[in-house]
Scaffold this motif. Structure first.
Motif, short mmCIF file in Angstrom:
data_model
loop_
_atom_site.label_atom_id
_atom_site.label_comp_id
_atom_site.label_asym_id
_atom_site.label_seq_id
_atom_site.Cartn_x
_atom_site.Cartn_y
_atom_site.Cartn_z
N LEU A 55 10.03 9.50 -5.95
CA LEU A 55 9.35 9.67 -7.23
C LEU A 55 7.90 9.20 -7.20
O LEU A 55 6.98 9.95 -7.55
N LEU A 56 7.69 7.96 -6.81
CA LEU A 56 6.33 7.40 -6.88
C LEU A 56 5.44 7.98 -5.80
O LEU A 56 4.22 8.16 -6.01
N TRP A 57 5.99 8.29 -4.66
CA TRP A 57 5.21 8.99 -3.63
C TRP A 57 4.73 10.34 -4.13
O TRP A 57 3.57 10.72 -3.94
N LYS A 58 5.61 11.09 -4.79
CA LYS A 58 5.24 12.40 -5.29
C LYS A 58 4.14 12.31 -6.34
O LYS A 58 3.19 13.10 -6.34
N LEU A 59 4.27 11.35 -7.23
CA LEU A 59 3.27 11.20 -8.30
C LEU A 59 1.91 10.82 -7.72
O LEU A 59 0.89 11.47 -8.03
N PHE A 60 1.88 9.80 -6.91
CA PHE A 60 0.59 9.33 -6.40
C PHE A 60 -0.07 10.37 -5.50
O PHE A 60 -1.28 10.64 -5.61
N MET A 61 0.71 10.97 -4.63
CA MET A 61 0.15 11.93 -3.69
C MET A 61 -0.23 13.25 -4.36
O MET A 61 -0.87 14.10 -3.75
N SER A 62 0.16 13.43 -5.62
CA SER A 62 -0.23 14.64 -6.35
C SER A 62 -1.64 14.53 -6.93
O SER A 62 -2.18 15.52 -7.44
N CYS A 63 -2.26 13.35 -6.86
CA CYS A 63 -3.61 13.16 -7.39
C CYS A 63 -4.61 13.91 -6.51
O CYS A 63 -4.70 13.65 -5.30
N ASP A 64 -5.38 14.79 -7.11
CA ASP A 64 -6.38 15.53 -6.34
C ASP A 64 -7.39 14.59 -5.69
O ASP A 64 -7.83 14.82 -4.54
N SER A 71 0.81 -1.21 0.00
CA SER A 71 0.00 0.00 0.00
C SER A 71 0.84 1.26 0.00
O SER A 71 0.34 2.35 -0.31
N TRP A 72 2.12 1.11 0.31
CA TRP A 72 2.98 2.27 0.52
C TRP A 72 3.92 2.53 -0.65
O TRP A 72 4.84 3.33 -0.54
N LEU A 73 3.67 1.87 -1.77
CA LEU A 73 4.44 2.18 -2.97
C LEU A 73 4.06 3.55 -3.50
O LEU A 73 4.90 4.30 -4.00
N GLY A 74 2.78 3.89 -3.39
CA GLY A 74 2.31 5.21 -3.81
C GLY A 74 1.96 6.10 -2.64
O GLY A 74 2.30 7.28 -2.61
N LEU A 75 1.24 5.55 -1.68
CA LEU A 75 0.95 6.31 -0.46
C LEU A 75 2.25 6.65 0.26
O LEU A 75 3.06 5.75 0.52
N ASN A 76 2.43 7.90 0.58
CA ASN A 76 3.64 8.31 1.28
C ASN A 76 3.36 8.31 2.79
O ASN A 76 2.57 9.13 3.27
N PRO A 77 4.01 7.43 3.54
CA PRO A 77 3.71 7.37 4.97
C PRO A 77 4.30 8.51 5.79
O PRO A 77 3.91 8.69 6.95
N HIS A 78 5.21 9.29 5.22
CA HIS A 78 5.81 10.39 5.96
C HIS A 78 4.73 11.38 6.42
O HIS A 78 3.97 11.89 5.60
N ASP A 79 4.68 11.61 7.71
CA ASP A 79 3.75 12.58 8.29
C ASP A 79 2.29 12.29 7.98
O ASP A 79 1.44 13.18 8.04
N LEU A 80 1.98 11.05 7.65
CA LEU A 80 0.60 10.65 7.36
C LEU A 80 0.02 10.02 8.63
O LEU A 80 0.54 9.02 9.14
#
Length: 451
Positions: free
Chosen positions: A427-436, A283-292
């Motif tokens: 990279l992948l965290w930035k892309l996924f977490m950029s989705c509105d 689940s954390w390949l795209g979801l960024n766990p930092h400060d989540l």
């Protein structure tokens, strides 16, 4: 079946094939690499599973590749839907790392989307496996021949990253992003509530309907499914589905300990020390766990602690297995000496089998410990010749049982490439977490994200 309920990754494997001893092969390698050169060498070699090792008709990820050739079926012709989601993210990594050109990556990704648009779907959800020649479902089990919402969520996690990567590109790239958007919006997450219950169900079959009756409760690898379900702009689910179904009205909040470390999430099957490590990866390949954070956990702290517990258990090695230690560790679901198992840091599920994906996919959480393991497996020439193949380190091994199969699984190779990249560039965290939609979905569920 292992005591943990893990149908998304339990693979039907013949014990005889797993117990046979393959011929060893020498792998050309450069000795005395710097840490950065070794990192790139392993990441690039593992990337090749999804590039040169891809199923050729679709361009998607092969379920498994056996270099030793002992498996009675050619499952390189079976497409892993969840593994392909990981592979999509690996291809983006390959573009960014100049393993392939942007145009090469685009053409492969376009081929994959072409295939997915024609492949079988069930209320928008793909099955666990697809067949290469026609995109029809290959049953994962007798009554599992329909939609698999968990594997579909892993696929959508990757597709959304691809959409974000190309959405501001040239006309062809924008068109690809728009087509991916249509696939994403077609997933009927709300259907998988089974008559509007406040929980999501893993499977639905056109022949057997809800026969498997698998309601998904946390914590395990499936958090991404609930996040995407809340995020869907067309078939979204209310927050109650997450809080009552996944979090079980707060019952998910339950502590467990190992030495001085504490986890705050109840793990399915109730493993005492964090369970198999893929629960900290998929689940954390795209979801960024930092400060989540949400009302149940601080997810960076939780996932980092899970990885640390896994490492400490292997260092302590209470079952006295050969080869365990600070430079050889990592317990997760993988091939095993007798079939397939969800290896975990406890007295029942630690079987003396190390799975390299566990340590390497944990680079964001345990960078020093992960690097130590990678250096040991590579720099020890005897081990390297047993563990390293054309697509990176093989899936699993046991020094105790002198067991070194030359086999790969898509779901284990993918997280290595992606989490290594998240460690060094995000990279992948930035892309996924950029989705509105993802931002809105997380807010709906009560998550807070540091700006």
């Amino acid at each position: 079946m292992n005591k943990y309920t893990l149908p998304a990754i339990i693979i039907i494997i013949l014990t005889a094939a797993c117990n046979s001893q393959p011929k060893q092969q020498n792998i050309s390698a450069v000795n005395n690499l710097s840490d950065s050169a070794l990192f790139d060498t392993i990441q690039r070699r593992t990337f090749e599973y999804f590039w040169t090792g891809a199923e050729p008709n679709s361009g998607m990820a092969a379920e498994r590749i056996h270099i030793d050739g002992d498996y009675p079926e050619n499952d390189q012709s079976t497409i892993a839907v969840g593994g392909s989601g990981f592979g999509l993210m690996a291809i983006l990594t390959g573009i960014e790392r100049n393993y392939i050109t942007r145009q090469q990556g685009f053409e492969r990704l376009q081929k994959i989307v072409n295939f997915l648009e024609k492949a079988d779907r069930f209320h928008g959800a793909y099955p666990h496996w697809l067949l290469d020649e026609n995109g029809h479902v290959r049953p994962f089990g007798f009554d599992d021949n329909g939609g698999d919402l968990v594997e579909t969520s892993f696929l959508m996690q990757g597709l959304l990253c691809v959409r974000q990567y190309f959405k501001d590109g040239n006309d062809e790239e924008k068109n690809l992003a728009a087509r991916i958007d249509s696939l994403w919006k077609a997933v009927e997450f709300d259907w998988y509530r089974q008559n509007n219950q406040n929980v999501l169900y893993w499977h639905w079959s056109p022949n057997y309907e809800w026969k498997k009756n698998f309601a998904v409760h946390g914590y395990n690898e499936c958090l991404i499914m609930y996040v995407l379900a809340a995020s869907s702009p067309t078939h979204g689910v209310p927050a109650e589905v997450y809080h009552e179904g996944w979090a079980q009205n707060g019952a998910i909040n339950k502590t467990s300990n190992y030495k001085n470390d504490t986890l705050h999430l109840f793990m399915q099957g109730n493993p005492p020390h964090g369970g198999p490590l893929f629960w900290a990866h998929y689940s954390w390949l795209g979801l960024n766990p930092h400060d989540l954070k949400d009302q149940y956990a601080d997810y960076w702290k939780e996932m980092s602690t899970m990885a640390k517990m896994n490492y400490e258990w292997c260092v302590d090695n209470p079952k006295q297995f050969k080869g365990y230690g600070k430079d050889s560790w990592g317990l997760t679901a993988s091939y095993s000496v007798k079939g397939y198992a969800a290896h975990a840091p406890d007295s029942i599920n630690d079987l003396g089998v190390i799975s390299p994906t566990a340590a390497l996919s944990s680079f964001p959480y345990t960078p020093e410990q992960s690097m130590s393991a990678m250096k040991h497996w590579y720099n020890d020439s005897t081990l390297r010749n047993k563990l390293l193949g054309p697509y990176g380190f093989y899936d699993a091994f046991s020094e105790t049982d002198n067991w070194y199969p030359q086999r790969y699984l898509a779901i284990d190779q993918g997280p290595i490439v992606v989490m290594m990249e998240n460690y060094r560039s995000g990279l992948l965290w930035k892309l996924f977490m950029s989705c509105d939609e993802v931002k809105n979905g997380l807010a709906k569920l009560g998550f807070t994200i540091a700006e």
